[in-house]
Design an enzyme around this catalytic site. Structure first.
Site, mmCIF file in Angstrom:
data_model
loop_
_atom_site.group_PDB
_atom_site.id
_atom_site.type_symbol
_atom_site.label_atom_id
_atom_site.label_comp_id
_atom_site.label_asym_id
_atom_site.label_seq_id
_atom_site.Cartn_x
_atom_site.Cartn_y
_atom_site.Cartn_z
ATOM 1 N N ASN A 52 35.956 52.375 47.666
ATOM 2 C CA ASN A 52 37.323 52.043 47.253
ATOM 3 C C ASN A 52 37.938 53.310 46.662
ATOM 4 O O ASN A 52 37.617 53.684 45.542
ATOM 5 C CB ASN A 52 37.261 50.904 46.218
ATOM 6 C CG ASN A 52 38.609 50.611 45.594
ATOM 7 O OD1 ASN A 52 39.646 51.073 46.072
ATOM 8 N ND2 ASN A 52 38.594 49.823 44.522
ATOM 9 N N LYS B 29 40.893 53.763 45.747
ATOM 10 C CA LYS B 29 41.975 53.474 44.782
ATOM 11 C C LYS B 29 43.187 54.360 45.097
ATOM 12 O O LYS B 29 43.445 54.656 46.261
ATOM 13 C CB LYS B 29 41.458 53.640 43.354
ATOM 14 C CG LYS B 29 40.177 52.827 43.129
ATOM 15 C CD LYS B 29 39.787 52.680 41.685
ATOM 16 C CE LYS B 29 38.519 51.848 41.593
ATOM 17 N NZ LYS B 29 38.129 51.552 40.236
ATOM 18 N N HIS C 139 40.986 42.673 43.250
ATOM 19 C CA HIS C 139 40.344 43.692 42.419
ATOM 20 C C HIS C 139 40.844 43.565 40.986
ATOM 21 O O HIS C 139 42.001 43.212 40.756
ATOM 22 C CB HIS C 139 40.647 45.095 42.966
ATOM 23 C CG HIS C 139 39.831 46.156 42.309
ATOM 24 N ND1 HIS C 139 40.169 46.683 41.082
ATOM 25 C CD2 HIS C 139 38.674 46.762 42.676
ATOM 26 C CE1 HIS C 139 39.256 47.581 40.729
ATOM 27 N NE2 HIS C 139 38.343 47.639 41.685
ATOM 28 N N GLU D 19 41.791 45.639 38.915
ATOM 29 C CA GLU D 19 43.001 46.429 38.613
ATOM 30 C C GLU D 19 44.255 45.716 39.128
ATOM 31 O O GLU D 19 45.329 45.828 38.518
ATOM 32 C CB GLU D 19 42.852 47.847 39.192
ATOM 33 C CG GLU D 19 41.846 48.655 38.376
ATOM 34 C CD GLU D 19 41.026 49.665 39.162
ATOM 35 O OE1 GLU D 19 41.413 50.037 40.280
ATOM 36 O OE2 GLU D 19 39.957 50.069 38.645
ATOM 37 N N GLU E 188 32.134 42.603 40.003
ATOM 38 C CA GLU E 188 32.452 43.845 39.303
ATOM 39 C C GLU E 188 32.831 43.524 37.857
ATOM 40 O O GLU E 188 33.998 43.185 37.587
ATOM 41 C CB GLU E 188 33.641 44.551 39.974
ATOM 42 C CG GLU E 188 33.419 44.895 41.415
ATOM 43 C CD GLU E 188 34.337 46.023 41.855
ATOM 44 O OE1 GLU E 188 33.818 47.071 42.244
ATOM 45 O OE2 GLU E 188 35.567 45.861 41.769
ATOM 46 N N GLY F 18 34.596 52.270 36.252
ATOM 47 C CA GLY F 18 35.128 53.577 35.865
ATOM 48 C C GLY F 18 34.723 54.032 34.476
ATOM 49 O O GLY F 18 35.287 54.994 33.949
ATOM 50 N N SER G 23 30.717 51.558 38.239
ATOM 51 C CA SER G 23 29.938 52.746 37.895
ATOM 52 C C SER G 23 28.644 52.871 38.699
ATOM 53 O O SER G 23 27.617 53.311 38.178
ATOM 54 C CB SER G 23 29.654 52.790 36.387
ATOM 55 O OG SER G 23 30.870 52.895 35.650
#
Ligand code: PGA
Length: 252
Positions: free
Chosen positions: A9, A11, A94, A96, A166, A172, A213
């Protein structure tokens, strides 16, 4: 047997030119690992260029989001049909998207149905935030995201899904979940509610990834877990040696 699955991904990273450079660098190494289903999810603007470069390879292309309507007055959105022209996969829900763009389980559900109706395979993301984790709500949150996000599908569609667990606190941050902990969440709060929705056979057929991560150093430990079939990789998918090593680790 579930084929291992590793998706990168990207992003909101890479211009078209930068994407071309990275794909050219990555493809030979990825091509040499056919045991793993390999997928790259660049930004929308690079999909056309990357799709041309991946033609003739077995490396799949995915979008990072899409809208559920087929066409119309939805400024700034991309339809399922537009995604389907270029992509075999689409990342949906996701964290985000949920955090910054207000996506809810009900909108994720619409998108999942729209993707499947257009023969695009959704990679559906679920996972609890740090606050939810600390409040002991992981079971309730992940179960709800699965049940509400994936309800109402045609039973035959369910086994084709890919799901990524996730934990938001691991994305991250350099602070990955433990492999055993992620496996437990996936077994109890991803596969079990899936079995309640679509039966045990479907729940066992679905590929479930871990994300958050993932690195070349920790990937193998996740892939050794019985209920983890691969990874959704963010930061490390932007570096050829790291992403290739993660894909290689999924061979087992
Ligand atoms: P990360 O992101 O690997 O950079 O933690 C994972 C993701 O958000 O899919």
């Amino acid at each position: 047997m579930r084929k291992p699955f590793v998706a990168g991904n990207w992003k909101m990273n890479k211009t078209i030119e930068q994407a071309r450079v990275l794909i050219a660098d990555m493809v030979p190494g990825l091509q040499a690992i056919p045991e793993v289903e390999r997928v790259i999810c660049p930004p929308f603007t690079s999909l056309l260029a990357v799709s041309a470069m991946l033609a003739g390879t077995e490396i799949g292309l995915g979008a990072q989001n899409m809208f559920w309507e087929n066409s119309g007055a939805y400024t700034g959105e991309i339809s399922p049909g537009m995604v389907a022209e270029l992509c075999k996969y689409v990342i949906l829900g996701h964290s985000e998207r949920r955090t910054y763009f207000g996506e809810k389980d009900v909108t994720v559900n619409r998108k999942v149905k729209a993707a499947l109706a257009n023969a695009v395979i959704p990679i559906v993301c679920v996972g609890e935030t740090l606050a939810e984790n600390e409040a002991g709500q992981t079971a309730a949150v992940v179960t709800r995201q699965i049940k509400e996000g994936l309800q109402g599908l045609e039973p035959a569609q369910a086994p084709t899904l890919v799901i990524a667990y996730e934990p938001v606190w691991a994305i991250g941050t350099g602070r990955a979940a433990t492999a055993e902990g992620a496996n437990q969440v996936i077994a109890a709060y991803v596969r079990k509610p899936l079995a309640e929705l679509y039966g045990e056979v479907a729940a066992q057929a679905v590929r479930v990834l871990y994300g958050g991560s993932v690195t070349a150093a920790n990937a193998a430990e996740f892939f050794r877990q019985p209920d983890i079939d691969g990874a959704l990789v963010g930061g490390a998918s932007l570096k050829t040696p790291d992403f290739t090593a993660i894909v290689q680790a999924a061979v087992g």
